[in-house]
Structure formats: C-alpha cells, structure tokens
Design a protein around this motif. Sequence first.
Motif, PDB file in Angstrom:
ATOM      1  N   ARG A 179       0.705  -1.275   0.172  1.00  0.00           N
ATOM      2  CA  ARG A 179      -0.030   0.041   0.021  1.00  0.00           C
ATOM      3  C   ARG A 179       0.730   1.403   0.114  1.00  0.00           C
ATOM      4  O   ARG A 179       0.532   2.326  -0.915  1.00  0.00           O
ATOM      5  CB  ARG A 179      -0.892   0.132   1.355  1.00  0.00           C
ATOM      6  CG  ARG A 179      -1.710   1.259   1.438  1.00  0.00           C
ATOM      7  CD  ARG A 179      -2.788   1.284   2.777  1.00  0.00           C
ATOM      8  NE  ARG A 179      -3.894   0.422   2.437  1.00  0.00           N
ATOM      9  CZ  ARG A 179      -4.819   0.841   1.532  1.00  0.00           C
ATOM     10  NH1 ARG A 179      -4.901   2.158   1.071  1.00  0.00           N
ATOM     11  NH2 ARG A 179      -5.849  -0.040   1.371  1.00  0.00           N
ATOM     12  N   ASP A 180       1.850   1.143   0.816  1.00  0.00           N
ATOM     13  CA  ASP A 180       2.814   2.437   1.002  1.00  0.00           C
ATOM     14  C   ASP A 180       3.181   2.635  -0.289  1.00  0.00           C
ATOM     15  O   ASP A 180       3.777   3.809  -0.915  1.00  0.00           O
ATOM     16  CB  ASP A 180       3.925   2.331   2.077  1.00  0.00           C
ATOM     17  CG  ASP A 180       3.219   2.349   3.326  1.00  0.00           C
ATOM     18  OD1 ASP A 180       1.970   2.928   3.539  1.00  0.00           O
ATOM     19  OD2 ASP A 180       3.780   1.937   4.312  1.00  0.00           O
ATOM     20  N   THR A 183       1.044   3.867  -3.267  1.00  0.00           N
ATOM     21  CA  THR A 183       0.721   5.172  -2.542  1.00  0.00           C
ATOM     22  C   THR A 183       1.796   6.154  -3.112  1.00  0.00           C
ATOM     23  O   THR A 183       1.585   7.203  -3.786  1.00  0.00           O
ATOM     24  CB  THR A 183       0.211   5.409  -1.248  1.00  0.00           C
ATOM     25  OG1 THR A 183      -0.898   4.412  -1.037  1.00  0.00           O
ATOM     26  CG2 THR A 183      -0.120   6.795  -1.043  1.00  0.00           C
TER      27      THR A 183
END
Length: 198
Positions: A179-180, A183
């Motif tokens: 996710r990091d 993003t």
Amino acid sequence: MRVVLASASPRRHALLTRLGVAFDVDVSGVDESRPAATDAPGIAAELAELKARAVAARHPGSLVLGGDTLVEVDGRVLGKPATPADALAMLRGLRGRTHRVVTAVVVLDTATGVARGAVATTAVTMREVPDAELAAYVATGEAMDAAGAYAIQGGAAGFVTAVDGDLDTVIGLPTALVRDLLTAAGAALPGSGPAQAL
C-alpha cells in the motif's frame, strides 16, 4: 494508474485483491536460479525487481508490482523445492526451530523507470512435526509451490507454533508495504476496511 502484478501466485492475487487494488496479471517467467546477491533480503529484492522489469515494456504508463519470498535458516536460503524429496528435506530442516521468512516487493513506474522497493521479515517457529505428517503434507503437492516447502495459510498451518511479525509476509505479499509503495508511486487506493480472510 493501472497496476500490473508480475506473479502467477494465487496467494499474491488474493492479498492484492484484499487491498482493493484493481490489477492485471502478467507473469514474468524470470530465471530465479542465478541471483547476484547472497543473503535472503538481497536475493529477494533482486528477484522482485527482475520480475517487475521483465514485464515493464509490455505495460507502458503502468505500475508493475514484483514480489519474491524466501526462507532463511542457519544462513541457508530456501526457495521453492525442486522435487518432493527436496520439499521433505526442507521441512525436516525447519521443524522444531525458528526461521525467517523474507518477502521483497518492488513497484516499478514504467513511465519514469523509477523502482521503489522494500523488504519485510517475519520469524516463524515450527513444532517437531513427525516424518509421517511431513510426508503426507508433501504428498498433497502444496509444498511444491511455496518457499521453504510450506504454505502457512494452507495445510501446513498446523505445523506452526508462533509467528513473530506480519503473517502476510509469510503468505507472500506484505500488504502494508505494498500500500505504501503504490501510494508513493501515485496509485489511488481505496480506504482500508476491515481485513478479510483469505
């Protein structure tokens, strides 16, 4: 921005789906037998990036996600077993002990060529599993598609007595890191909801 997963792993598919990411699949077919690195984190990171770069040219303007999982015990690095006998030997070497599971992920922006990567490590302890139980597990065929010859979310769940770290790392895709990385690369991800069982 479109996301492409450079992996045939059904476990990675399930974990990425759980994040709410819409993605395509393009399997890299990278030769994993000759990495330049020698330690588990280095090998996993190298292979994850190789997988992403192997399919990048086919997906201009996309984010390509590559991943690789390895098991390390006593300085020995274990990937997927080559034969059932190899799988049984790996499991015998892991039982009654604690080992490290290392998963590397790389997100490659094909528009810029920039690769962002991270490595996660989780410690796993197995009980003293009898030979007959290990052999029965290997006979299911599940061991052949997993680093260290076991799938913690499958039939080998009963072998494990402790997990110190993120279970997703052991399954094959540390979702918080993914996710990091996505993003940071500009992907718009939905808000995280409650975790769903695989």
